[in-house]
Design a protein around this motif. Structure first.
Motif, mmCIF file in Angstrom:
data_model
loop_
_atom_site.group_PDB
_atom_site.id
_atom_site.type_symbol
_atom_site.label_atom_id
_atom_site.label_comp_id
_atom_site.label_asym_id
_atom_site.label_seq_id
_atom_site.Cartn_x
_atom_site.Cartn_y
_atom_site.Cartn_z
ATOM 1 N N GLY A 1 3.507 9.523 0.943
ATOM 2 C CA GLY A 1 3.869 8.855 -0.307
ATOM 3 C C GLY A 1 4.743 7.640 -0.104
ATOM 4 N N GLY A 2 4.910 7.223 1.151
ATOM 5 C CA GLY A 2 5.732 6.057 1.458
ATOM 6 C C GLY A 2 5.072 4.767 1.017
ATOM 7 N N VAL A 3 5.865 3.888 0.404
ATOM 8 C CA VAL A 3 5.379 2.596 -0.070
ATOM 9 C C VAL A 3 5.849 1.528 0.902
ATOM 10 C CG1 VAL A 3 5.404 0.956 -1.973
ATOM 11 C CG2 VAL A 3 5.571 3.393 -2.447
ATOM 12 N N GLY A 4 4.933 0.637 1.292
ATOM 13 C CA GLY A 4 5.299 -0.413 2.224
ATOM 14 C C GLY A 4 4.316 -1.562 2.208
ATOM 15 N N VAL A 5 4.547 -2.490 3.115
ATOM 16 C CA VAL A 5 3.717 -3.685 3.245
ATOM 17 C C VAL A 5 2.916 -3.566 4.536
ATOM 18 C CG1 VAL A 5 3.762 -6.196 3.498
ATOM 19 C CG2 VAL A 5 5.404 -5.071 2.012
ATOM 20 N N MET B 1 0.849 -1.188 0.000
ATOM 21 C CA MET B 1 0.000 0.000 0.000
ATOM 22 C C MET B 1 0.890 1.246 0.000
ATOM 23 S SD MET B 1 -3.176 -1.204 0.242
ATOM 24 C CE MET B 1 -4.218 0.072 0.875
ATOM 25 N N VAL B 2 0.282 2.397 -0.279
ATOM 26 C CA VAL B 2 0.991 3.675 -0.279
ATOM 27 C C VAL B 2 0.305 4.597 0.720
ATOM 28 C CG1 VAL B 2 1.674 5.668 -1.656
ATOM 29 C CG2 VAL B 2 1.606 3.400 -2.701
ATOM 30 N N HIS B 3 1.091 5.198 1.611
ATOM 31 C CA HIS B 3 0.566 6.173 2.570
ATOM 32 C C HIS B 3 0.317 7.468 1.799
ATOM 33 C CE1 HIS B 3 0.935 8.886 6.193
ATOM 34 N NE2 HIS B 3 0.020 8.000 6.568
ATOM 35 N N PRO C 1 -8.054 2.948 6.741
ATOM 36 C CA PRO C 1 -7.925 2.500 5.348
ATOM 37 C C PRO C 1 -7.957 3.654 4.334
ATOM 38 C CG PRO C 1 -9.369 1.022 6.511
ATOM 39 C CD PRO C 1 -9.075 2.154 7.448
ATOM 40 N N GLY C 2 -8.669 4.729 4.634
ATOM 41 C CA GLY C 2 -8.731 5.881 3.740
ATOM 42 C C GLY C 2 -7.432 6.667 3.664
ATOM 43 N N ASP C 3 -6.512 6.426 4.606
ATOM 44 C CA ASP C 3 -5.215 7.107 4.599
ATOM 45 C C ASP C 3 -4.221 6.433 3.666
ATOM 46 O OD1 ASP C 3 -6.225 8.804 6.539
ATOM 47 O OD2 ASP C 3 -5.336 7.693 8.206
ATOM 48 N N PHE C 4 -4.624 5.321 3.064
ATOM 49 C CA PHE C 4 -3.743 4.556 2.185
ATOM 50 C C PHE C 4 -4.409 4.366 0.828
ATOM 51 C CE2 PHE C 4 -3.003 3.334 6.565
ATOM 52 C CZ PHE C 4 -1.637 3.496 6.674
ATOM 53 N N ARG C 5 -3.599 4.069 -0.173
ATOM 54 C CA ARG C 5 -4.127 3.794 -1.510
ATOM 55 C C ARG C 5 -3.357 2.632 -2.130
ATOM 56 N NH1 ARG C 5 -0.582 5.473 -5.326
ATOM 57 N NH2 ARG C 5 0.868 7.128 -4.788
ATOM 58 N N GLU C 6 -3.915 2.103 -3.228
ATOM 59 C CA GLU C 6 -3.254 1.030 -3.970
ATOM 60 C C GLU C 6 -2.036 1.605 -4.695
ATOM 61 O OE1 GLU C 6 -4.057 -2.280 -4.191
ATOM 62 O OE2 GLU C 6 -5.592 -1.909 -2.682
ATOM 63 N N LYS D 1 4.508 -0.972 7.154
ATOM 64 C CA LYS D 1 5.959 -0.959 7.389
ATOM 65 C C LYS D 1 6.647 -0.592 6.078
ATOM 66 C CE LYS D 1 9.677 -3.513 9.483
ATOM 67 N NZ LYS D 1 10.058 -4.739 10.176
ATOM 68 N N LEU D 2 7.351 0.542 6.089
ATOM 69 C CA LEU D 2 8.042 1.024 4.901
ATOM 70 C C LEU D 2 9.372 0.309 4.719
ATOM 71 C CD1 LEU D 2 7.377 4.851 5.304
ATOM 72 C CD2 LEU D 2 5.978 3.145 4.153
ATOM 73 N N ALA D 3 9.969 0.472 3.546
ATOM 74 C CA ALA D 3 11.222 -0.209 3.215
ATOM 75 C C ALA D 3 12.357 0.197 4.160
ATOM 76 C CB ALA D 3 11.614 0.095 1.778
ATOM 77 N N ASP D 4 12.332 1.435 4.669
ATOM 78 C CA ASP D 4 13.398 1.886 5.564
ATOM 79 C C ASP D 4 13.165 1.467 7.020
ATOM 80 O OD1 ASP D 4 11.358 3.578 6.319
ATOM 81 O OD2 ASP D 4 12.428 5.437 5.848
ATOM 82 N N GLY D 5 12.083 0.731 7.275
ATOM 83 C CA GLY D 5 11.806 0.209 8.607
ATOM 84 C C GLY D 5 10.859 1.064 9.436
ATOM 85 N N THR D 6 10.485 2.247 8.965
ATOM 86 C CA THR D 6 9.554 3.086 9.710
ATOM 87 C C THR D 6 8.130 2.561 9.562
ATOM 88 O OG1 THR D 6 9.299 4.625 7.862
ATOM 89 C CG2 THR D 6 10.985 5.154 9.490
ATOM 90 N N ILE D 7 7.284 2.955 10.489
ATOM 91 C CA ILE D 7 5.895 2.512 10.523
ATOM 92 C C ILE D 7 4.975 3.713 10.305
ATOM 93 C CG2 ILE D 7 4.090 1.496 11.988
ATOM 94 C CD1 ILE D 7 6.169 -0.545 11.342
ATOM 95 N N ARG D 8 3.942 3.533 9.524
ATOM 96 C CA ARG D 8 2.888 4.532 9.331
ATOM 97 C C ARG D 8 1.574 3.878 9.749
ATOM 98 N NH1 ARG D 8 6.432 7.840 9.317
ATOM 99 N NH2 ARG D 8 7.414 8.622 7.461
#
Length: 78
Positions: free
Chosen positions: A28-32, A22-24, A61-66, A50-57
């Motif tokens: 604009g962070g991309v993560g799993v 998903m994307v925050h 569900p409306g705060d994220f997009r495909e 969890k973003l690629a750099d290890g940070t958490i957002r």
């Protein structure tokens, strides 16, 4: 008959989000999606990304997009 490639997501309960890319929307962070706190008593579920750099957002569900195909490739293992 064609079958969907991903599990159906239910924004009311949080089902189907775990393990998806998903994307925050704000950063604009991309993560799993790392975890989902189920919805209770009229409150929306909370998603932890969890973003690629290890940070958490965290967010609803409306705060994220495909992700777009380019963003999806960014998360693919090399």
């Amino acid at each position: 008959m064609l079958e969907s490639m991903s599990a159906p997501k239910r924004s009311q309960t949080g089902e189907g989000y775990l393990g998806t890319i998903m994307v925050h929307r704000i950063t604009g962070g991309v993560g799993v999606v790392d975890s989902v706190l189920e919805a209770k008593d009229g409150w929306p579920p909370e998603i932890r990304l969890k973003l690629a750099d290890g940070t958490i957002r965290k967010g609803k569900p409306g705060d994220f997009r495909e992700p777009t195909s380019a963003e999806r490739k960014q998360m693919a293992p090399t």
